[in-house]
Scaffold this motif. Structure first.
Motif, short mmCIF file in Angstrom:
data_model
loop_
_atom_site.label_atom_id
_atom_site.label_comp_id
_atom_site.label_asym_id
_atom_site.label_seq_id
_atom_site.Cartn_x
_atom_site.Cartn_y
_atom_site.Cartn_z
N HIS A 1 22.54 -7.13 14.99
CA HIS A 1 22.76 -5.93 15.78
C HIS A 1 21.46 -5.12 15.85
O HIS A 1 21.19 -4.29 14.99
CB HIS A 1 23.87 -5.10 15.17
N THR A 2 20.67 -5.40 16.86
CA THR A 2 19.44 -4.62 17.01
C THR A 2 19.15 -4.51 18.50
O THR A 2 19.36 -5.45 19.26
CB THR A 2 18.29 -5.26 16.20
N PHE B 1 24.03 0.37 25.44
CA PHE B 1 25.18 -0.52 25.46
C PHE B 1 25.44 -1.14 24.09
O PHE B 1 26.57 -1.20 23.62
CB PHE B 1 24.92 -1.60 26.50
N LEU B 2 24.36 -1.59 23.43
CA LEU B 2 24.56 -2.24 22.13
C LEU B 2 25.07 -1.24 21.10
O LEU B 2 25.86 -1.58 20.23
CB LEU B 2 23.27 -2.91 21.68
N MET B 3 24.61 -0.01 21.23
CA MET B 3 25.09 1.00 20.27
C MET B 3 26.53 1.38 20.57
O MET B 3 27.34 1.55 19.67
CB MET B 3 24.19 2.22 20.33
N TRP B 4 26.82 1.51 21.85
CA TRP B 4 28.20 1.84 22.23
C TRP B 4 29.16 0.77 21.72
O TRP B 4 30.21 1.05 21.15
CB TRP B 4 28.31 1.95 23.75
N SER C 1 22.08 -12.81 24.40
CA SER C 1 21.70 -12.04 23.21
C SER C 1 22.83 -11.13 22.76
O SER C 1 22.95 -10.82 21.58
CB SER C 1 20.44 -11.23 23.47
N THR C 2 23.68 -10.68 23.71
CA THR C 2 24.77 -9.80 23.29
C THR C 2 25.82 -10.54 22.47
O THR C 2 26.58 -9.90 21.75
CB THR C 2 25.47 -9.14 24.50
N ASP C 3 25.86 -11.87 22.57
CA ASP C 3 26.75 -12.62 21.67
C ASP C 3 26.50 -12.20 20.23
O ASP C 3 27.40 -12.13 19.42
CB ASP C 3 26.47 -14.13 21.75
N PHE C 4 25.23 -11.98 19.95
CA PHE C 4 24.86 -11.59 18.60
C PHE C 4 24.84 -10.06 18.46
O PHE C 4 25.40 -9.50 17.54
CB PHE C 4 23.47 -12.13 18.25
N ALA C 5 24.15 -9.43 19.42
CA ALA C 5 23.76 -8.03 19.21
C ALA C 5 24.91 -7.05 19.29
O ALA C 5 24.82 -5.94 18.76
CB ALA C 5 22.67 -7.64 20.21
N VAL D 1 17.51 -19.42 12.43
CA VAL D 1 17.32 -18.33 11.47
C VAL D 1 18.29 -17.20 11.77
O VAL D 1 18.92 -16.63 10.87
CB VAL D 1 15.85 -17.83 11.53
N ILE D 2 18.44 -16.88 13.05
CA ILE D 2 19.34 -15.78 13.41
C ILE D 2 20.77 -16.13 13.00
O ILE D 2 21.46 -15.34 12.35
CB ILE D 2 19.25 -15.50 14.93
N VAL D 3 21.21 -17.33 13.36
CA VAL D 3 22.60 -17.70 13.06
C VAL D 3 22.83 -17.77 11.55
O VAL D 3 23.88 -17.37 11.05
CB VAL D 3 22.95 -19.04 13.75
#
Lengths: 463, 394
Positions: free
Chosen positions: A259-260, B266-269, A247-251, A393-395
């Motif tokens: 970014h959520t 982490f995501l905010m950082w 998920s961090t690939d996106f977020a 949808v996300i991509v």
């Protein structure tokens, strides 16, 4: 007090896991006869030929891709991530069911998991193999893929440790290694059973090598159980970490709609959701073809449906949070992205996603539906379609980025579709080989939860 | 404290309830003085204290909903504790009133002149306005109280009738209850905590607050169990095995909490967008940095290491220390969520922080204890009771 204890079974009905009072012998027999069969069922050959043909198509198309470059896909600017990343996330997600069944449900003492854990774990491994194909070929220059690994070199070049794509390589690699180990450790006693039953010398030698000298002695079992518990403990955080990393690939980006902060748990819930749907699809077919209805019981299927209901609702919760916070943020770009998802050019995909992922599992509130095999079979396929579309949808949020002048509509090419279908072919090729040559149900574990396995079995309830 | 081992009824009660009530009244009275001396401090301290005890009550509701939904067996002997905790929710509704009275002290968005000069707040005015805020709070409490009292009533009914079909009813109630709980607790966290900084937003915030809430109730339940053991009652019923399972859940949720907290941070950082990072910046400036470190180590690293072994999970002294500690860091966590709203750079611990905590807490404990000891201490009508008593970890 003892009479009260005996009555317990009436309300807490999970006491009887396998109806028809199977014996140790009957379990061994009904599972082992599948890989031992002299003749391979015709249906297997039909499915295997189709799968193998599709896998062949995958290889051919990847060959062409290497020759020609990723320009043969529909990727463009602004949609630099097309089907490849969608397929990657979809396949990794599917793998999660195996791990949650073998690790988390084990720690939660869910004994019904024993009838499905083996092939769910096998599915995990094959799904991760399919998943790993996509980022590997998406890099364009697949022959230097080893650059993702940090190793000392004379150019003093290191991969970017702050890149989520690198974390992916580590997370999915670890995941594959641990899942494989877990699966193999679980297989050892069953491989020994097949070795002992083998009538063919080659089989005896092969199963003998892979069962690592298992004799089923007391000490071996003690070590085995401990190893199993430790592996379950190691795999449990992996269930959560792998898809969180994905998920961090996106977020971690600043793309609106990507970014959520809820992304990590939301992706994990979605992964378990889609994984269970795949296990459901496969087990409904396998139990029918191989006459395992008395081991993969309707009760087991019902519980899997309940897990889909829970995780599907979590996914629905995440959609709702994303939507609400997009409004609440007061951020116009964020708001636009979500309105665009629901009513923009990809609205059709969005509503497929909502209906398959949020609405379909709600059927399982009703006992009638969650115990009906046709309903759960269709629902499980719809959920897998829905989960593919979720990632799509996300991509596709990329298609409407910050610069309206670069907006575009993404369409896949025949190679996008072909490679995706080819990966399904590869998955089924591996899975069918597994069904043919390996015990698809963890015999030793099923036996371990039979009433006969209780040391006090047969004793009168003491006053 | 004496308990009849057959009926599980309390024959001779301990003084914990009365002591709680006295401390509570004194604490509330002192907090009243606090209100007169420094109303801004009072309302912020009060919000922390109120939310601390509310999260425990909600945790009790969640524990019961979960137990009834999945029909767990090991936790039947603990169920009555969780059920009694959730019956405190009507009392917590009364304690919510001062938050409404302090709305202008706590929430910037409640000032019309602030909103008039703030474009972003104007966009949110449809949600963040005083009337709707109060309506939502009433709805949340109505839902929580209805489910809590309904489940409690049915459970008591089963004590008398021994009718096991009530289990099915409990399950039917708790299924929709779970969904409503997820939504209401999330939006309550958004309303009461997240909107303190009305520009800031995070989709995971509701789950973050929930994870702390469940951790708090597990610690609270462990303390109740240990208190009973200390008084040498119920030792044969709630055994080390149940404590072991509670500790496993605690361990799991220590990690889960950290997972939520880390995902958000982490995501905010990483994305480094000012409108998001400002929230963490406030919590990383001046003394607040120390509090942040206390949370990272105290709320995650220390309990994680302590609870990792089987021996620790089965040791009553360890459980006592770690439960008290976890409740303390839960308070620190809430303090860290709320107080930077008032003090931007420096941490000002106030005596009102203490009096509001023990004020609400004393009354909470009294009410809980009265409820808990007025009924059999375990659900005696539950057909799985003996199984739960005999439960052992293997």
């Amino acid at each position: 007090m003892s009479s009260q204890a005996e009555n317990t079974g009436a309300v807490y009905t999970d006491e009887i896991l396998f109806p028809g009072n199977p014996t140790f012998e009957s379990i061994t027999e009904s599972v082992s006869r599948i890989p031992e069969a002299r003749k391979t069922p015709r249906a297997w050959w039909v499915l295997f030929s189709i799968s193998l043909a599709l896998a062949g198509m995958l290889v051919a198309m990847i060959g062409y891709l290497f020759w020609e470059g990723i320009g043969i896909w529909g990727v463009q600017i602004p949609v630099g991530w097309g089907w490849a990343i969608v397929n990657f996330v979809w396949w990794v997600g599917i793998g999660h069911a195996g791990t949650i069944i073998s690790a988390i449900l084990f720690l939660l003492r869910q004994r019904w998991r024993t009838s499905i854990n083996r092939f769910a774990e096998a599915m995990t491994i094959f799904a991760v193999i399919c998943a790993l194909i996509f980022p590997s070929i998406h890099v364009g220059r697949a022959w230097v893929l080893y650059w993702t690994m940090p190793f000392p070199n004379q150019m003093d070049l290191w991969p970017n440790f702050r890149s989520p794509l690198l974390w992916d390589a580590f997370a999915v690699g670890t995941y594959f290694a641990c899942s494989f180990m877990f699966w193999y450790v679980g297989l050892i006693p069953d491989l020994a059973t097949l070795r002992d039953r083998a009538i063919n010398r080659i089989k005896k030698i092969l199963y003998g090598i892979f069962s690592l000298g298992w004799r089923g002695g007391n000490r071996q079992w003690r070590h085995y159980e401990l190893a199993y518990l430790v592996l379950a403990g190691i795999s449990t955080p992996l269930v959560l970490s792998v898809h969180s990393i994905v998920s961090t690939d996106f977020a971690t980006s600043i793309v609106p709609g990507w970014h959520t902060t809820i992304f990590p748990p939301y992706f994990v819930a979605g992964a378990i959701f889609s994984g269970f749907a795949m296990v459901m699809t496969l087990s409904v077919i396998a139990r029918k073809i191989y006459n395992l209805e008395h081991i993969i019981t309707p009760k087991v299927l019902e519980r899997m449906n309940l897990i889909m209901l829970v995780t599907g609702s979590m996914v629905g919760y995440s959609y709702a949070m994303e939507f609400f916070i997009a409004w609440y943020s007061g951020n116009e770009i964020e708001q636009f992205t979500f309105i665009n998802r629901a009513f923009g050019p990809y609205a059709w995909a969005y509503w497929i996603m909502i209906s398959c992922n949020v609405l379909v599992p709600q059927l399982f509130w009703f006992k009638r539906f969650r115990t009906s095999i046709p309903v759960m079979f269709v629902a499980s396929i719809l959920i897998n379609i829905g989960m593919w579309f979720e990632r799509f949808v996300i991509v596709m949020s990329l298609a409407r980025d910050y610069l309206p002048s670069s907006w575009d509509y993404y369409s896949p090419t025949v190679y996008d579709v072909g490679i995706y279908i080819g990966s399904i072919g590869l998955f089924f090729t591996l899975f069918l080989l597994f069904l043919r040559f390996m015990p698809m149900v963890a015999m030793s574990e099923v036996k371990g939860v039979l009433p006969q396995a209780d040391p006090h079995y047969g004793e009168k309830a003491h006053a | 404290m004496q308990v009849d081992p057959k009926t599980y009824r309390v024959t001779e009660n301990s003084k914990v309830g009365i002591i709680g009530l006295i401390i509570g009244i004194v604490g509330l009275a002192l907090s009243g003085i606090g209100y007169m001396t420094d109303s801004a401090q009072f309302f912020h301290s009060y919000l922390v204290a109120f939310f601390f005890w509310l999260t425990i009550a909600l945790g009790g509701l969640f524990f019961t909903l979960l137990h009834d939904l999945v029909q767990a067996k090991w936790s039947i002997v603990i169920r009555r504790i969780a059920e009694s905790i959730m019956t405190v929710l009507p009392l917590m509704a009364l304690f919510a009133i001062p938050v409404f009275l302090g709305i202008h002290e706590l929430y910037h968005w409640s000032h019309a002149d602030v909103v008039a000069h703030d474009e972003i707040l104007q966009k949110k005015a449809g949600y963040l306005n005083v009337t709707f805020f109060i309506i939502r709070a009433v709805v949340y409490f109505a839902i929580w109280i209805i489910f809590a009292l309904l489940l409690y009533k049915k459970s008591l009914q089963m004590d008398k009738t021994k009718d096991s079909s009530i289990l099915v009813k409990l399950r039917r109630i708790s299924a929709p209850g779970m969904i409503l709980f997820a939504l209401t607790s999330t939006f309550a966290a958004f309303d009461w905590l997240m909107s303190l900084d009305p520009h800031w937003y995070s989709t995971i915030f509701g789950v973050y607050v929930f994870s702390g809430s469940f951790l708090a109730v597990l610690s609270f339940i462990i303390l109740v169990v240990l208190y009973q053991r200390h008084n040498e009652v119920m030792r044969q019923t709630v055994t080390v095995e149940h404590c072991h399972d509670l500790a496993k859940l605690t361990f799991g949720f220590v990690i889960f909490w950290a997972y939520m907290g880390f995902s958000q941070y982490f995501l905010m950082w990483y994305a480094n967008i000012p409108e998001e990072t400002v929230w963490y910046l406030h919590r990383w400036q001046g003394d607040w940095k120390d509090i942040s470190l206390v949370i990272i180590f105290g709320h995650f690293a220390i309990p994680f290491v302590v609870l990792i072994t089987r021996a620790a999970k089965r040791s009553f002294p360890v459980l006592l220390v770690i439960s008290v500690w976890l409740l303390f860091v839960h308070w620190v966590d809430l303090y860290w969520l709320v107080l930077p709203n008032l003090y931007n750079h420096e941490v000002h611990l106030s005596w009102i922080d203490l009096t509001t905590m023990v004020g609400i807490g004393g009354v909470f404990v009294w009410y809980f204890w009265r409820r808990y000891t007025s009924q059999p201490l375990v659900p005696i009508g539950d057909p799985g009771l003996q199984k739960s008593i005999d439960f052992v970890n293997i």
